[in-house]
Design an enzyme around this catalytic site. Structure first.
Site, PDB file in Angstrom:
ATOM      1  N   LYS A  52      84.686  45.696 162.842  1.00 35.15           N
ATOM      2  CA  LYS A  52      85.927  45.228 162.280  1.00 35.15           C
ATOM      3  C   LYS A  52      86.306  46.104 160.538  1.00 35.15           C
ATOM      4  O   LYS A  52      87.443  46.491 160.677  1.00 35.15           O
ATOM      5  CB  LYS A  52      85.968  44.259 161.270  1.00 35.15           C
ATOM      6  CG  LYS A  52      85.592  42.904 162.925  1.00 35.15           C
ATOM      7  CD  LYS A  52      85.974  41.707 162.586  1.00 35.15           C
ATOM      8  CE  LYS A  52      85.512  41.217 163.719  1.00 35.15           C
ATOM      9  NZ  LYS A  52      84.855  39.508 163.500  1.00 35.15           N
ATOM     10  N   GLN A  96      82.723  35.831 158.769  1.00 35.93           N
ATOM     11  CA  GLN A  96      81.934  35.588 160.081  1.00 35.93           C
ATOM     12  C   GLN A  96      81.164  34.622 160.657  1.00 35.93           C
ATOM     13  O   GLN A  96      80.564  33.807 159.665  1.00 35.93           O
ATOM     14  CB  GLN A  96      81.481  37.245 160.253  1.00 35.93           C
ATOM     15  CG  GLN A  96      80.291  37.846 161.191  1.00 35.93           C
ATOM     16  CD  GLN A  96      82.166  37.911 162.624  1.00 35.93           C
ATOM     17  OE1 GLN A  96      82.750  38.590 162.090  1.00 35.93           O
ATOM     18  NE2 GLN A  96      81.144  36.858 163.893  1.00 35.93           N
ATOM     19  N   ASP A 119      91.470  34.818 161.489  1.00 39.82           N
ATOM     20  CA  ASP A 119      91.155  34.490 162.968  1.00 39.82           C
ATOM     21  C   ASP A 119      91.921  33.462 163.699  1.00 39.82           C
ATOM     22  O   ASP A 119      91.085  33.216 164.734  1.00 39.82           O
ATOM     23  CB  ASP A 119      89.775  34.183 162.674  1.00 39.82           C
ATOM     24  CG  ASP A 119      88.365  35.246 162.848  1.00 39.82           C
ATOM     25  OD1 ASP A 119      88.676  36.237 163.575  1.00 39.82           O
ATOM     26  OD2 ASP A 119      87.518  35.209 162.204  1.00 39.82           O
TER      27      ASP A 119
END
Ligand code: NAP
Length: 294
Positions: A52, A96, A119
């Protein structure tokens, strides 16, 4: 059979994002800024976060990687997220997953400012998605939608079967496919571990999305000839022949299923690459929302 190549589709999305960021920079504006929080040192999480950050660099986005120790307390992690919420320079925050067992993931997701929830896991984002309102779509279903768009795979009027109902993949995917928009308008069946007659239901799918995390689960006799097959699964399996000591395996038995499908995503090289493209699009959206609101 069309190979739904995530490399090709994600390159196309990323190229247009890069042009948008180049234009912002040329106009003297700051780039979109993604903050990624990594707790502990899980191997797969390290790999995801690294790619990412690398994609941010390649597209001209700013990124900040915040590494925190495995034994951080939930309160300390919430405080860190709140600090990022207050930071005017940061547009998108991702934490994450998975987090260490002693931390309640929902509490951390809910601590993220919904305007920075790139997200798309925050209840506000999930609620808006369900209502068909503009929002951050979870990156994997969003990436799948971008892939369908890229390869112009029509979903309207089709029967889509989604195996898996998780909040990050199966559930939002089923909502997207059922919505009234260009790459929605499917009639959707959601399956899970308590679904009887799974094989029969899968066999009736024009579009089959496998997101259950069981390597090679979908076999030829579960797939209707001519179906579009989207394999979301990512499982690391030991493989001494591979330089890394493991290989990545999807939820579909590709060798069996590919010859009878009309289109199929490979693993690796399919949905995983689109997920990052979806995240980057969300980060640009967060930037645009914040800079036009101020
Ligand atoms: P998850 O939270 O474990 O959810 C799995 C879902 O599959 C659950 O709803 C479960 O049902 C269902 N399921 C499990 N076994 C089943 C069976 N035998 N028959 C029918 N349904 C079954 O997993 P996830 O986070 O959604 O991830 C799924 C897979 O996608 C994993 O391999 C993950 O690594 C991968 N993934 C890939 C990407 C990407 O970028 N490509 C992104 C995210 C995840 P219940 O609800 O009844 O338990």
């Amino acid at each position: 059979m069309i190979r739904l190549d995530g490399k090709i589709a994600s390159q196309s999305v990323k190229q247009s994002l890069k042009i948008e960021v180049d234009n912002l920079l040329a106009a003297g504006k700051r780039p979109p800024h993604l903050a990624a929080v990594l707790v502990g040192s899980n191997g797969a999480s390290e790999t995801y976060v690294a790619s990412k950050v690398k994609t941010c660099e390649a597209l001209g986005f700013a990124s900040t990687l915040i590494r925190l120790p495995e034994n951080i307390s939930q309160d300390e992690l919430v405080s860190k997220v709140q600090e990022l919420n207050r930071n005017e320079e940061i547009d998108g925050i991702l934490v994450q997953l998975p987090l260490p067992k002693h931390i309640n993931e929902s509490a951390i997701i809910e601590a993220i400012d919904a305007s920075k929830d790139v997200d798309g896991f925050h209840p506000i984002s999930a609620g808006r998605l369900t209502l068909g309102l503009p929002t951050f779509i979870p990156a994997t279903p969003y990436g799948i939608q971008l892939m369908l768009e890229h390869f112009q795979i029509s979903t309207s009027g089709k029967h889509a079967v989604v195996i898996g109902r998780s909040n990050i993949v199966g559930r939002p995917m089923s909502i997207l496919l059922s919505q009234n928009h260009a790459y929605g308008n499917a009639t959707v069946t959601v399956c899970h571990s308590k679904t009887p007659n799974l094989e029969e239901i899968c066999k009736s799918a024009d579009i089959l999305v496998a997101a259950l995390g069981k390597p090679g689960f979908v076999k030829k006799d579960m797939v209707k000839p001519g179906a579009v097959v989207i394999d979301v699964g990512i499982t690391r399996m030991d493989d001494s022949a591979h330089p890394k000591g493991y290989k990545i395996v999807g939820d579909v038995d590709f060798d069996e299923v590919a010859p009878i499908s009309s289109a199929i995503t490979p693993v690796p090289g399919g949905v995983g690459l689109m997920t990052i493209a979806g995240l980057m699009k969300n980060t640009l959206l967060a930037y645009q929302n914040r800079t036009t609101a101020s």
